[in-house]
Design a protein around this motif. Structure first.
Motif, short mmCIF file in Angstrom:
data_model
loop_
_atom_site.label_atom_id
_atom_site.label_comp_id
_atom_site.label_asym_id
_atom_site.label_seq_id
_atom_site.Cartn_x
_atom_site.Cartn_y
_atom_site.Cartn_z
N GLY A 149 0.77 -1.23 0.00
CA GLY A 149 0.00 0.00 0.00
C GLY A 149 0.81 1.28 0.00
O GLY A 149 0.54 2.19 -0.80
N ALA A 204 0.74 4.94 -2.46
CA ALA A 204 0.11 6.05 -1.75
C ALA A 204 0.40 7.36 -2.47
O ALA A 204 1.31 7.44 -3.30
N ILE A 221 -3.83 -5.79 -1.86
CA ILE A 221 -2.98 -4.72 -1.35
C ILE A 221 -3.01 -4.72 0.18
O ILE A 221 -4.08 -4.74 0.78
N PHE A 223 -3.11 -0.43 3.15
CA PHE A 223 -3.69 0.61 2.29
C PHE A 223 -4.37 1.63 3.20
O PHE A 223 -5.43 1.39 3.75
N ARG A 273 -6.05 1.75 8.41
CA ARG A 273 -5.23 0.95 7.52
C ARG A 273 -5.62 -0.53 7.64
O ARG A 273 -5.02 -1.27 8.43
#
Length: 314
Positions: free
Chosen positions: A24, A28, A125, A128, A138
């Motif tokens: 992740g 970003a 993922i 994230f 998260r």
């Protein structure tokens, strides 16, 4: 094994199942390969755009922005109402309008190709980050198809005696309250400590989070140490997962409350086998009259006899 090690093991199972695995923080907004405009954005727009082009070759590219706009506009303040509206768009297509040869045309843009597996991108993922109403959140692992977050997995350490999967369940309830936009597109929630794993719908209570015991079919029940491995290899098998989203998710409403219902593993496989048997038995084959099967589970092409599915009411 701690939670981070379990997370990495889980990602290995996804990778072996044909999913791309992405870290992740790398994608970003401030990462090495940014694929999001900001931390509030939960759609991977580039993946969605690539899928739009492959799946809808008849549509001009200008329609893509209409799709993004439609997906970004919440129908209601209620998460479940928005989730139901999205599921309808997923199955029926997103209405679009374009001008061609001086005429206005109306069509539908499809988000997922349920027929051609390779026209879709499957990405798991981890870590994230999504900006929330109180603080950034998260989730451990999020499963994306064509840039849309279809499933969230929350994991707890199998070696921590003070936590269990219901701590993960409670964590998901917090996520739904604080980062609700992530769940507009959700089709399944998973809680696990590795040894134990359960899958449930967006509205499911603890009782309705159920194990997934199979991989390819109802008789494929390997005795694996980790229930999470069976779930990832079985429920998240890419072909089966597409079929599940398409045919085994429904919404029920009593006028005030919307309940999202998803099939258990035994229901999923039984229906698939029943449909397969019915198609075989219903074939029009010249010269075939009534014929008795040699074995109880044998389906004779053209016999018009497909058998029954026997399940208890438990």
């Amino acid at each position: 094994m701690n939670e981070e090690e379990l997370e990495n093991l889980c990602l290995d199972w996804f990778r072996e199942g044909g999913w791309d695995v992405v870290y992740g923080p790398d994608i970003a907004p401030d990462g090495a390969d940014p694929q999001r405009d900001d931390y509030a954005q939960v759609i991977l727009k580039h993946d969605l755009e690539v899928a739009f082009t492959h799946i809808n070759p008849q549509l001009p590219h200008e329609c893509f922005e209409q799709v993004v706009s439609k997906l970004s506009q919440a129908e209601s303040l209620d998460l479940i109402t928005n989730n139901r509206a999205f599921h309808r768009l997923l199955l029926e297509g997103v209405p679009v309008e374009f001008k061609q040869d001086e005429e206005i045309h109306n069509d539908h843009a499809f988000l997922v190709d349920f027929e051609q597996l390779t026209n879709n991108r499957f990405v798991a993922i981890n870590q994230f980050t999504v900006s929330g109403t109180k603080q950034p959140r998260r989730p451990d692992v999020i499963c994306f198809i064509n840039g849309l977050p279809f499933a969230v997995l929350e994991l707890k350490s199998p070696s921590d005696e003070n936590t269990d999967i219901w701590d993960a369940f409670n964590q998901l309830q917090t996520y739904k309250d604080e980062i609700g936009d992530l769940f507009i597109f959700n089709e399944a929630l998973v809680v696990s400590d590795g040894y134990t794993a359960r899958v449930g719908s967006l509205t499911a209570n603890q009782e309705r989070f159920m194990p997934w015991r199979t991989i390819k079919h109802e008789d494929d029940k390997p005795k694996l140490t980790w229930q999470l491995e069976t779930l990832v290899r079985g429920f998240f098998d890419r072909e089966l997962f597409l079929d599940y989203i398409r045919y085994f998710v429904l919404f029920e409403s009593d006028g005030e409350t919307i309940i999202k219902k998803i099939a258990g593993y035994h229901q999923f496989h039984a229906v698939r086998e029943a449909v397969k048997a019915t198609v075989i038995a219903a074939q029009e084959i010249e010269g075939v009259t009534e014929k008795r099967a040699t074995y109880a589970n044998e389906v004779v092409p053209g016999s018009k006899k497909a058998g029954v599915v026997w399940h208890t009411q438990g």
